[in-house]
Write an enzyme that holds these catalytic residues in place. Structure first.
Site, mmCIF file in Angstrom:
data_model
loop_
_atom_site.group_PDB
_atom_site.id
_atom_site.type_symbol
_atom_site.label_atom_id
_atom_site.label_comp_id
_atom_site.label_asym_id
_atom_site.label_seq_id
_atom_site.Cartn_x
_atom_site.Cartn_y
_atom_site.Cartn_z
ATOM 1 N N CYS A 73 -26.738 15.953 69.770
ATOM 2 C CA CYS A 73 -26.780 14.593 70.345
ATOM 3 C C CYS A 73 -26.098 13.615 69.384
ATOM 4 O O CYS A 73 -26.513 13.466 68.253
ATOM 5 C CB CYS A 73 -28.264 14.242 70.536
ATOM 6 N N GLN A 74 -25.030 12.982 69.823
ATOM 7 C CA GLN A 74 -24.312 12.014 68.980
ATOM 8 C C GLN A 74 -24.083 10.727 69.757
ATOM 9 O O GLN A 74 -23.914 10.761 70.971
ATOM 10 C CB GLN A 74 -22.919 12.561 68.615
#
Ligand SMILES: C[S@@+](CC[C@H](N)C(=O)[O-])C[C@H]1O[C@@H](n2cnc3c(N)ncnc32)[C@H](O)[C@@H]1O
Length: 391
Positions: A73-74
């Site tokens: 998750c970025q």
């Protein structure tokens, strides 16, 4: 169901691989950059997953029916959008998924992430993902689910993004999911997770046993059975001013001071017996009881030695296995969970061969997706397209 082809991106040790194979799939490509996970993958499936997906060209990815990915998750750059760049995902790992979807147009997608994905970066991350999958031509359903809903004693809420190409099905995707709040029937001791004969090396140390014995005495002796705040023994009898502390911290200090006043006779004797906890590390002088009244002793719960203190949880389900440290201790057995038991909590089969290095094995299982959750949801997703079960 027809035999189908899938790809396993950010493959780890193949939680998706297990689930898709169980559903009749064949893995035609896997991608991973962590050396030990690559070794475990090869060892179990005979597939070389060693490649960095950002460096793989579209034409080197075989055609497939299902794209699977438990992607990191970025955050996406908001500045990009404001500056008029047309692709806010560029430079992130989600972009790789989108790129492959556009190039290969698989019929189905199954993505997994931490639950926080939905609220990350003030919901910006999620709205970008939703919009980009829509633009790429996919109709998606979103499910938050934990293995405990399938009777597996692990509380691990994850978000599953299940999609199908819009030209195949463009109606609402509906998934049948067991009740999330019903944890009543769960009992890890009865779920066939634990082995009875386990190597000595998993036993807790004498020092750990001493610390837990001390805190168990504390819990037995105080007048409070549901403790809604962390116990900080340094606050027992403390009087220094709390003005400089943030409100939440001052509140916890005050609660500890009050607990001490109400149980002064007992706590003084307890502190004296245990040399003011002077033999314990600072983190072991803190204690969190998160088991309500479901158990009456530490030794009936699950225990984690955390940086924030010793945490005790109720034995219905394990807290989510997370990568690296804090392997839970099974109070009843005075030992840590073994890699094989961690494999069971993640619904990997008994035939799965974990990394021979325990540290890596725990990390890999902690990073993995729960096999049964993926299988349960994917089976339903496949019904919306050409892979539906024969009538
Ligand atoms: C959350 S884990 C996924 C675990 C997997 N679903 C499983 O069941 O084991 C994410 C994985 O992505 C891998 N990864 C990160 N960047 C990558 C890249 N550029 N190419 C391929 N894999 C990558 C990490 O090494 C990590 O193992």
């Amino acid at each position: 169901m027809d035999k189908f082809k899938f790809i396993d991106l950010f493959a780890g040790i193949g939680g998706f691989h297990q689930a898709m194979t169980n559903l009749g799939g064949e893995c035609v490509f896997a991608s991973e950059i962590d050396e030990s996970a690559i070794k475990t993958y090869m060892n179990n499936y005979g597939i070389d997953s060693a490649n960095d997906i950002t460096k793989v060209k579209d034409e080197d990815i075989p055609a497939h029916d299902v794209l699977c990915a438990g992607f990191p998750c970025q955050a996406f750059s908001k500045a990009g959008k404001q500056l008029g760049f047309d692709d806010p995902t560029k430079g992130t790992l989600f972009f790789e998924i989108k790129r492959i979807l556009l190039a290969k147009q698989p019929e189905y997608i199954v993505l997994e992430n931490v639950r926080n994905l939905l609220s990350h970066d003030h919901h910006n991350t999620w709205s970008v993902i939703e919009e980009e999958l829509d633009k790429a031509g996919y109709n998606i359903g979103v499910v938050v689910m934990s293995p405990h809903q399938l009777g597996i004693p692990q509380l691990r809420e994850r978000v599953y993004i299940l999609g199908i190409r819009k030209d195949v099905y463009d109606g609402k995707l509906v998934f049948d999911i067991p009740d999330r709040n019903d944890k009543s029937s769960l009992n890890a001791y009865e779920a066939g997770i634990f082995d009875s004969d386990v190597d000595e090396k998993y036993s807790i140390s004498e020092q750990e046993e001493e610390v837990l014995t001390c805190w168990d005495e504390f819990y037995q002796g105080i007048n409070l059975k549901v403790i809604g705040f962390p116990i900080w023994s340094s606050e027992f009898g403390a009087t220094y001013p709390l003005d400089d502390y943030p409100d939440w911290k001052a509140e916890f200090c005050n609660k500890n001071r009050k607990l001490y006043e109400e149980n002064k006779d007992f706590i003084d004797k307890w502190l004296k017996k245990w040399d003011n906890l002077s033999r314990f590390t600072p983190t072991n002088r803190k204690f969190e009881w998160q088991a309500g009244t479901s158990i009456t002793s530490i030794w009936d719960g699950y225990i984690q030695f955390r940086p924030s203190g010793i945490r005790v949880k109720r034995p219905n389900a394990f807290p989510a296995l997370v990568a690296l440290v804090q392997i839970p201790v099974i109070g009843k057995y005075k030992r840590r969970l073994t890699p094989r038991e961690a494999a069971r909590l993640q619904s990997f089969p008994e035939t799965f061969v974990p990394d021979e290095n325990d540290f890596q094995a725990y990390k890999q299982f902690g990073n993995a997706v729960n096999v049964n959750c993926v299988e349960y949801l994917s089976k339903q997703l496949l019904q919306y397209g050409h892979l539906k079960d024969d009538e």
